[in-house]
Design an enzyme around this catalytic site. Sequence first.
Site, PDB file in Angstrom:
ATOM      1  N   TYR A 175      40.626  48.295  35.895  1.00 13.49           N
ATOM      2  CA  TYR A 175      39.694  48.707  36.662  1.00 13.49           C
ATOM      3  C   TYR A 175      39.390  49.877  37.035  1.00 13.49           C
ATOM      4  CZ  TYR A 175      38.187  48.681  41.501  1.00 13.49           C
ATOM      5  OH  TYR A 175      37.118  49.066  42.816  1.00 13.49           O
ATOM      6  N   GLU A 221      53.515  53.709  44.782  1.00 15.96           N
ATOM      7  CA  GLU A 221      52.701  53.929  43.557  1.00 15.96           C
ATOM      8  C   GLU A 221      51.925  53.211  43.090  1.00 15.96           C
ATOM      9  OE1 GLU A 221      52.254  55.883  39.748  1.00 15.96           O
ATOM     10  OE2 GLU A 221      53.665  56.374  41.454  1.00 15.96           O
ATOM     11  N   VAL A 256      45.970  43.673  44.052  1.00 14.48           N
ATOM     12  CA  VAL A 256      45.735  42.095  44.351  1.00 14.48           C
ATOM     13  C   VAL A 256      44.868  41.861  43.093  1.00 14.48           C
ATOM     14  CG1 VAL A 256      44.685  40.555  45.923  1.00 14.48           C
ATOM     15  CG2 VAL A 256      46.076  42.745  46.561  1.00 14.48           C
ATOM     16  N   GLY A 303      39.535  40.725  48.496  1.00 16.16           N
ATOM     17  CA  GLY A 303      38.844  40.400  49.752  1.00 16.16           C
ATOM     18  C   GLY A 303      39.036  39.107  50.416  1.00 16.16           C
ATOM     19  N   GLY A 333      42.079  38.602  51.883  1.00 10.05           N
ATOM     20  CA  GLY A 333      43.154  38.898  52.799  1.00 10.05           C
ATOM     21  C   GLY A 333      44.580  39.069  52.441  1.00 10.05           C
ATOM     22  N   ILE A 334      44.742  39.015  51.100  1.00  7.29           N
ATOM     23  CA  ILE A 334      46.329  39.047  50.658  1.00  7.29           C
ATOM     24  C   ILE A 334      46.691  40.400  50.825  1.00  7.29           C
ATOM     25  CG2 ILE A 334      47.521  38.969  48.476  1.00  7.29           C
ATOM     26  CD1 ILE A 334      46.165  36.553  47.720  1.00  7.29           C
ATOM     27  N   ASN A 348      36.926  54.438  44.583  1.00 10.63           N
ATOM     28  CA  ASN A 348      37.223  53.122  44.605  1.00 10.63           C
ATOM     29  C   ASN A 348      37.012  52.884  46.225  1.00 10.63           C
ATOM     30  OD1 ASN A 348      38.613  50.755  45.037  1.00 10.63           O
ATOM     31  ND2 ASN A 348      40.241  51.385  43.950  1.00 10.63           N
ATOM     32  N   PRO A 404      36.005  50.057  47.923  1.00  6.64           N
ATOM     33  CA  PRO A 404      36.725  49.065  48.590  1.00  6.64           C
ATOM     34  C   PRO A 404      38.190  49.512  48.964  1.00  6.64           C
ATOM     35  CG  PRO A 404      35.547  48.272  46.580  1.00  6.64           C
ATOM     36  CD  PRO A 404      35.729  49.767  46.484  1.00  6.64           C
ATOM     37  N   TYR A 424      42.052  51.299  53.367  1.00  6.41           N
ATOM     38  CA  TYR A 424      43.197  52.389  53.961  1.00  6.41           C
ATOM     39  C   TYR A 424      42.647  52.926  55.280  1.00  6.41           C
ATOM     40  CZ  TYR A 424      45.552  51.939  49.396  1.00  6.41           C
ATOM     41  OH  TYR A 424      46.039  51.099  48.252  1.00  6.41           O
TER      42      TYR A 424
END
Length: 182
Positions: free
Chosen positions: A58, A115, A119, A125, A127-128, A156, A158, A163
């Site tokens: 990613y 660190e 997910v 997206g 909810g985890i 990044n 998303p 955060y």
Amino acid sequence: MQIIEVGARKENHLQINWKSPSIDHFCVNMNANNLIIRKGTPHDVSSLLNLIKELAIYEKAEDEVIVTEETLLKDGFGETPLYHLAVAEYEGEVMGIALYYYAYSTWKGRYLYLEDFVVKEAMRGKGIGKPLFKYVVDIAKAEGVKRMGWQVLDWNEPAIRFYETYGADLSTEWLNGRLYFD
């Protein structure tokens, strides 16, 4: 320390308040009773490495991952662990990880450094991340650390939005310095 649990009651799990507004999105998309947020074990190392590699892909840095399962086992679960691991398990499969350790600030004292927080892409997206992040925040508070820190890539969006919902200070003032050794 109050430890969180979601799903069936087990040791080392945190109890999440499912009526919290920040969890509403999660409740709509998944069966909350099938999610467990727990302390990682040596049995999670294979999933941990897979998620580390997924994160590297990613972040367009796949070739930079050189860590092995053996190294992760030794460094996280050996005689002197260098990191701690929290996992989000949904329907028996690890869907997210939070790898963290304690460091020291000469200005603030002991702090928790996150660190890696990952997910699985297919589960983002849904909810985890919220209960997993809350698990780590609760650990930091229970341990009495003065701050919790992490890095996020400036592209990044998303993750940045995620955060920011916690009121995080995402400073661009500091540059990262690193030395690499073979």
